[in-house]
Design an enzyme around this catalytic site. Structure first.
Site, PDB file in Angstrom:
ATOM      1  N   ASP A 165       0.837  -1.198   0.000  1.00 55.61           N
ATOM      2  CA  ASP A 165       0.000   0.000   0.000  1.00 55.61           C
ATOM      3  C   ASP A 165       0.868   1.243   0.000  1.00 55.61           C
ATOM      4  OD1 ASP A 165      -2.070  -1.668   0.207  1.00 55.61           O
ATOM      5  OD2 ASP A 165      -2.858  -0.869   2.104  1.00 55.61           O
TER       6      ASP A 165
ATOM      7  N   GLU B 269       3.892   1.704  -1.202  1.00 54.71           N
ATOM      8  CA  GLU B 269       4.450   1.992  -2.529  1.00 54.71           C
ATOM      9  C   GLU B 269       3.373   2.608  -3.427  1.00 54.71           C
ATOM     10  OE1 GLU B 269       7.002  -1.511  -4.105  1.00 54.71           O
ATOM     11  OE2 GLU B 269       5.786  -2.251  -2.451  1.00 54.71           O
TER      12      GLU B 269
ATOM     13  N   SER C 292     -13.546   6.457  -0.542  1.00 52.44           N
ATOM     14  CA  SER C 292     -12.405   5.982   0.236  1.00 52.44           C
ATOM     15  C   SER C 292     -11.955   7.107   1.158  1.00 52.44           C
ATOM     16  CB  SER C 292     -11.295   5.504  -0.681  1.00 52.44           C
ATOM     17  OG  SER C 292     -10.739   6.601  -1.335  1.00 52.44           O
ATOM     18  N   LEU C 293     -10.880   6.867   1.874  1.00 48.20           N
ATOM     19  CA  LEU C 293     -10.431   7.848   2.859  1.00 48.20           C
ATOM     20  C   LEU C 293      -9.109   8.442   2.437  1.00 48.20           C
ATOM     21  CD1 LEU C 293     -11.017   5.775   6.108  1.00 48.20           C
ATOM     22  CD2 LEU C 293     -12.211   7.880   5.490  1.00 48.20           C
TER      23      LEU C 293
ATOM     24  N   GLU D  61     -11.209   4.589  15.396  1.00 47.64           N
ATOM     25  CA  GLU D  61     -11.488   3.166  15.153  1.00 47.64           C
ATOM     26  C   GLU D  61     -10.264   2.516  14.548  1.00 47.64           C
ATOM     27  OE1 GLU D  61     -14.777   3.100  12.372  1.00 47.64           O
ATOM     28  OE2 GLU D  61     -15.676   4.735  13.511  1.00 47.64           O
TER      29      GLU D  61
ATOM     30  N   LYS E  74      -8.459   0.519  11.643  1.00 45.07           N
ATOM     31  CA  LYS E  74      -8.682   0.373  10.207  1.00 45.07           C
ATOM     32  C   LYS E  74      -8.440  -1.098   9.878  1.00 45.07           C
ATOM     33  CE  LYS E  74      -7.785   2.645   5.829  1.00 45.07           C
ATOM     34  NZ  LYS E  74      -7.754   1.473   4.992  1.00 45.07           N
TER      35      LYS E  74
ATOM     36  N   ASP F 225      -8.033  -4.459   7.892  1.00 45.98           N
ATOM     37  CA  ASP F 225      -7.414  -4.668   6.587  1.00 45.98           C
ATOM     38  C   ASP F 225      -8.085  -5.832   5.869  1.00 45.98           C
ATOM     39  OD1 ASP F 225      -5.739  -4.165   4.568  1.00 45.98           O
ATOM     40  OD2 ASP F 225      -3.938  -4.988   5.504  1.00 45.98           O
TER      41      ASP F 225
ATOM     42  N   GLU G 246     -16.053  -4.154   7.084  1.00 45.11           N
ATOM     43  CA  GLU G 246     -14.890  -4.718   6.420  1.00 45.11           C
ATOM     44  C   GLU G 246     -14.893  -6.221   6.652  1.00 45.11           C
ATOM     45  OE1 GLU G 246     -13.124  -2.501   4.810  1.00 45.11           O
ATOM     46  OE2 GLU G 246     -11.092  -3.289   4.529  1.00 45.11           O
TER      47      GLU G 246
ATOM     48  N   TYR H 125     -18.250  -0.642  10.569  1.00 44.83           N
ATOM     49  CA  TYR H 125     -17.739   0.659  11.000  1.00 44.83           C
ATOM     50  C   TYR H 125     -18.691   1.814  10.712  1.00 44.83           C
ATOM     51  CZ  TYR H 125     -16.060   0.495   6.150  1.00 44.83           C
ATOM     52  OH  TYR H 125     -15.975   0.351   4.798  1.00 44.83           O
TER      53      TYR H 125
ATOM     54  N   LYS I 211      -2.158   5.576   8.626  1.00 41.55           N
ATOM     55  CA  LYS I 211      -1.712   4.209   8.336  1.00 41.55           C
ATOM     56  C   LYS I 211      -0.383   3.922   9.008  1.00 41.55           C
ATOM     57  CE  LYS I 211      -3.528   3.181   3.880  1.00 41.55           C
ATOM     58  NZ  LYS I 211      -3.288   2.164   2.917  1.00 41.55           N
TER      59      LYS I 211
ATOM     60  N   CYS J 238      19.271 -15.714 -21.102  1.00 44.61           N
ATOM     61  CA  CYS J 238      19.126 -16.540 -19.904  1.00 44.61           C
ATOM     62  C   CYS J 238      20.496 -16.683 -19.235  1.00 44.61           C
ATOM     63  CB  CYS J 238      18.566 -17.908 -20.280  1.00 44.61           C
ATOM     64  SG  CYS J 238      18.543 -19.038 -18.878  1.00 44.61           S
TER      65      CYS J 238
ATOM     66  N   CYS K   7      21.609 -20.525 -19.618  1.00 46.98           N
ATOM     67  CA  CYS K   7      21.860 -21.253 -20.865  1.00 46.98           C
ATOM     68  C   CYS K   7      22.091 -20.328 -22.054  1.00 46.98           C
ATOM     69  CB  CYS K   7      20.710 -22.218 -21.154  1.00 46.98           C
ATOM     70  SG  CYS K   7      19.205 -21.368 -21.625  1.00 46.98           S
TER      71      CYS K   7
ATOM     72  N   CYS L  30      12.643 -18.042 -20.025  1.00 45.62           N
ATOM     73  CA  CYS L  30      13.636 -18.676 -20.881  1.00 45.62           C
ATOM     74  C   CYS L  30      12.891 -19.774 -21.642  1.00 45.62           C
ATOM     75  CB  CYS L  30      14.752 -19.285 -20.040  1.00 45.62           C
ATOM     76  SG  CYS L  30      15.762 -20.384 -21.045  1.00 45.62           S
TER      77      CYS L  30
ATOM     78  N   CYS M 165      17.701 -25.958 -20.752  1.00 42.85           N
ATOM     79  CA  CYS M 165      18.138 -25.001 -19.733  1.00 42.85           C
ATOM     80  C   CYS M 165      18.288 -25.732 -18.384  1.00 42.85           C
ATOM     81  CB  CYS M 165      17.113 -23.873 -19.646  1.00 42.85           C
ATOM     82  SG  CYS M 165      17.545 -22.630 -18.440  1.00 42.85           S
TER      83      CYS M 165
HETATM   84  S1  IVH Z   1     -14.791   4.568   7.093  1.00 41.56           S
HETATM   85  C1  IVH Z   1     -16.363   7.549   3.968  1.00 41.56           C
HETATM   86  N1  IVH Z   1     -13.786   3.011   8.956  1.00 41.56           N
HETATM   87  O1  IVH Z   1     -10.819   1.530   4.527  1.00 41.56           O
HETATM   88  C2  IVH Z   1     -15.538   6.749   4.890  1.00 41.56           C
HETATM   89  N2  IVH Z   1     -13.256   2.529   6.701  1.00 41.56           N
HETATM   90  O2  IVH Z   1      -9.627   3.679   2.781  1.00 41.56           O
HETATM   91  C3  IVH Z   1     -15.687   5.326   4.687  1.00 41.56           C
HETATM   92  N3  IVH Z   1     -11.866   0.543   6.403  1.00 41.56           N
HETATM   93  O3  IVH Z   1     -13.194   1.556   1.968  1.00 41.56           O
HETATM   94  C4  IVH Z   1     -14.733   4.472   5.364  1.00 41.56           C
HETATM   95  N4  IVH Z   1     -11.687   0.019   8.528  1.00 41.56           N
HETATM   96  O4  IVH Z   1     -13.017  -0.541   3.375  1.00 41.56           O
HETATM   97  C5  IVH Z   1     -13.870   3.267   7.643  1.00 41.56           C
HETATM   98  N5  IVH Z   1     -13.013   1.708  10.712  1.00 41.56           N
HETATM   99  C6  IVH Z   1     -13.087   1.951   9.411  1.00 41.56           C
HETATM  100  C7  IVH Z   1     -12.447   1.140   8.453  1.00 41.56           C
HETATM  101  C8  IVH Z   1     -12.552   1.474   7.104  1.00 41.56           C
HETATM  102  C9  IVH Z   1     -11.366  -0.327   7.304  1.00 41.56           C
HETATM  103  C10 IVH Z   1     -11.647   0.492   4.947  1.00 41.56           C
HETATM  104  C11 IVH Z   1     -12.916   0.615   4.161  1.00 41.56           C
HETATM  105  C12 IVH Z   1     -12.722   1.794   3.253  1.00 41.56           C
HETATM  106  C13 IVH Z   1     -11.253   1.984   3.275  1.00 41.56           C
HETATM  107  C14 IVH Z   1     -10.938   3.459   3.117  1.00 41.56           C
END
Ligand code: IVH
Length: 668
Positions: free
Chosen positions: A28, A30, A77-78, A107, A109, A111, A167, A219, A306, A400, A403, A418, A424
């Site tokens: 993530d 990178e 997304s965030l 909260e 996050k 994965d 999640e 969440y 993160k 290669c 070979c 190769c 080889c």
């Molecule tokens: S809130 C509008 N809370 O992270 C905000 N997301 O990068 C919506 N995720 O798509 C997301 N834990 O899949 C929220 N406690 C948490 C989370 C969470 C994991 C994931 C979720 C989201 C992604 C955002």
């Protein structure tokens, strides 16, 4: 302009790997770095802006097989950060828009993979993946198999229409078990629990999903009107409705409290049963959330902090290129040894030519090495400020290293190959080692070193040569005395009894792993029938797709392979159905993964094993989240017992088992 385009196409490619294939090759971090670089360049050079730039879009996870539905509330997304100072800037931005203090909810996050579940009058109506944020894939059937997700909500005053966002995660213990099984079945292991969870959720067979023991943490709940005025109270209410809310949620009244929460969980998260990759900080009041609103991609009222995977800086000494059994060439970085998460790292994976290009790697560079989850360490970046002018750019080889054949790179494939399949050396040795391996012909005494020795002495150059080996040839070799020579010959002789399906697997046909070999052996009574099978005969079998079929056909179209098979047959290898081991379909243990443990009174372990196979079940060696039950005799191993308890896997004795598979047994 060039860099912008390169970044865009690379990000689009990684989006595909992440969201569609569930098989990312970069971390993530990178990815985020590339996205940041792209965003910065697009800002600096607005003349190169493009509406379809990945910087403006949420990556899409659409697969064609699922019906799509629009989300009632878009799934955004965030914005994320890895630094405390940016988090403080977020706090300042929030406060600029409002007067007075702000309360946050913190909260974990989780994965995994996000899910949106619509409940209609408390009953699950539909579960959608994030998709492109606007429309998602309908994965209701799969979601219904996840035990921690209620089908019916409980409690009072449930809104007529309620959307629960959460999640889906794969607990680490389940993930480890599944990967052990996958490796044992020659399937590529999942890179991490998140990809395993997302790969599982997109499976087309809900029964398979059920066997993988996913979990879900919610969440957010959304409804109109909302169930309360604050996000925290919403979560408390969600928990009353029966939704799984993790007890780590915390209200914080200052950014310092938020930072304390972050540092507490940095260590503590390692003790959780599932993976987390950060903390989400949300403005608690829903009214304030509404005032703050959204940018094109993210809410202004929330941010993800993160945690960085552990990393170290060291010097890149050189890059070597390894050729595997299938001819794939993998670049490997040789590093100045450096300590990282408790081990000393000397080598790191570089994946492929694109990765080297993207990093713009040079010999002598100071590189950042990261060790994330189960994956071998990898290079995630270069400290270009520490670079001298004299440093040579690393060029991917064109020949290669083993070979000298010109390498090829097929369209759409990331790796160079190769093509010198026949001559080889690592490919030949790799095939022989695969053939003698434990899961194949299981020839003791013919491991990597001995195969190398035999090959270097020109005693074997093909798998069939093994059966021509003679005592006097072996004792002439260094490290092989009379006793080991006799043992080797003895185990070669014994290997002739290897069942058909394993002998088929041993041939090392590309894409034919243990399970596919078993299926083939059950559908084609002899190898001759398989040799004559056409593309359609093969693809009409459920598990055999076009890629596997094409590979089988190509293998048997090669006259040298036909010659090898015929020599193996003359050596006495069984290439035809052992009826006792052939599964005819309609068994009582179809799709069941069964572990046998302990000693038995009525039948031997091998007999139980073949009974399982005859009934369409699979005998697996280790207890994992995908184990259906354990057939236990006396002295069942303690570790198996405790694992079984952990996963809630039934343990049954031989009497129950025999009853289960008897002719009159009632179907489940
Ligand atoms: S809130 C509008 N809370 O992270 C905000 N997301 O990068 C919506 N995720 O798509 C997301 N834990 O899949 C929220 N406690 C948490 C989370 C969470 C994991 C994931 C979720 C989201 C992604 C955002």
């Amino acid at each position: 302009k060039e860099r912008i385009e390169k970044l865009r196409s690379t990000i689009v490619e990684h989006n595909r790997r992440y969201y569609i294939d569930s098989e990312p090759v970069i971390s993530d971090f990178e990815y985020d770095l590339m996205m940041l670089e792209l965003e910065a360049l697009e800002k600096k050079f607005p003349e190169f802006a493009a509406g379809d730039s990945p910087s403006r879009r949420v990556g899409s996870d659409h697969k064609n097989e699922f019906t799509q539905f629009e989300h009632g509330y878009p799934m955004l997304s965030l914005g994320n950060t890895y630094s405390e100072s940016e988090l403080r800037e977020f706090d300042t931005r929030v406060k600029k828009n409002i007067e007075g203090d702000v309360e946050y909810t913190c909260e974990l996050k989780f994965d995994g993979v996000s899910i949106s579940i619509i409940y209609n009058n408390g009953r699950m109506l539909r579960a959608l993946t994030r998709g492109d944020g606007v429309k998602g894939d309908d994965v209701t059937q799969n979601v219904m198999t996840i035990r921690s997700i209620p089908y019916m909500l409980s409690g009072e005053n449930i809104p007529a229409e309620l959307t629960a966002r959460g999640e889906i995660v794969m607990p680490r213990a389940v993930f480890d078990g599944i990967n052990i099984d996958r490796l044992a079945n020659s399937l590529p292991p999942f890179a991490n629990s998140r990809n395993a969870a997302s790969g599982t959720l997109k499976l087309l067979d809900p029964k398979m999903v059920a066997s993988r023991n996913l979990d879900c943490l919610f969440y957010a709940i959304l409804s109109s009107p909302p169930v309360s005025g604050s996000h925290f109270d919403n979560l408390v209410q969600a928990s009353v409705f029966g939704l799984n809310i993790h007890n780590s949620i915390k209200k914080c009244s200052s950014i310092d409290e938020v930072i304390a929460f972050i540092s507490y969980w940095e260590q503590e998260r390692k003790n959780l049963p599932f993976d987390t990759d950060g903390i989400v900080v949300k403005v608690n009041s829903l009214a304030l959330q509404e005032r703050l609103g959204f940018t094109a991609k993210n809410p202004r009222w929330a941010i993800a902090f993160k945690y960085k995977a552990e990393e170290a800086v060291t010097k890149l000494l050189s890059v070597s290129f390894q050729v595997g059994r299938t001819g794939a060439v993998t670049p490997v970085a040789n590093l100045e040894p450096v300590a990282l998460s408790g081990t000393v790292v000397k080598r790191a994976s570089l994946h492929n030519a694109d990765q080297i290009d993207l990093l713009d790697l040079r010999t002598g560079d100071m590189v950042f090495v990261e060790k994330g989850g189960e994956i071998i360490p990898k290079i995630i970046g270069v400290d270009s400020s520490a670079r001298g002018n004299e440093y040579d750019k690393i060029e991917f080889i064109t020949l290669c290293p083993e070979c000298g054949t010109t390498l090829v790179r097929n369209e759409g494939e990331a790796n160079h190959f190769c093509p010198n399949y026949r001559k080889c050396p690592p490919q030949i040795k790799g095939r022989i080692e695969h053939f003698t391996g434990r899961k194949a012909m299981d020839i003791e005494g013919l491991g990597e070193e001995t195969v190398e020795l035999l090959y270097n002495n020109k005693l074997v150059g093909n798998i069939a040569d093994i059966f021509d080996l003679r005592f006097e040839q072996l004792i002439g070799l260094e490290r092989i005395g009379e006793k080991s020579a006799a043992n080797i010959l003895n185990s070669i002789r014994k290997s002739i009894e290897t069942p058909y399906s394993r002998a088929l697997f041993a041939l090392g046909i590309k894409h034919v792993g243990e399970t596919v070999a078993k299926t083939l052996a059950s559908k084609f009574n002899s190898i001759d029938m398989l040799v004559n099978a056409g593309f359609e005969d093969l693809t009409s079998i459920e598990e055999i797709g076009p890629k596997i079929a094409a590979s089988i056909i190509a293998y048997f179209n090669d006259s040298e392979n036909i010659e090898t098979v015929s020599r193996l047959k003359s050596a006495g290898i069984k290439f035809s159905g052992d009826p006792a081991n052939v599964y005819a379909g309609g068994g009582k243990l179809e799709r069941k993964n069964i572990v046998i443990s302990g000693t038995f009174a009525k039948h031997g372990r091998d007999e139980y094993k073949s009974m399982i196979e005859q009934q369409g079940g699979r005998n697996t060696s280790s207890v994992s989240g995908s184990t259906s039950f354990i057939l236990a005799g006396n002295d069942m191993g303690e570790s198996k017992k405790s694992k079984a308890q952990k996963f809630g896997i039934p343990i049954i004795d031989e009497n129950e088992f025999l009853k289960m598979i008897s002719v009159n047994a009632i179907e489940e």
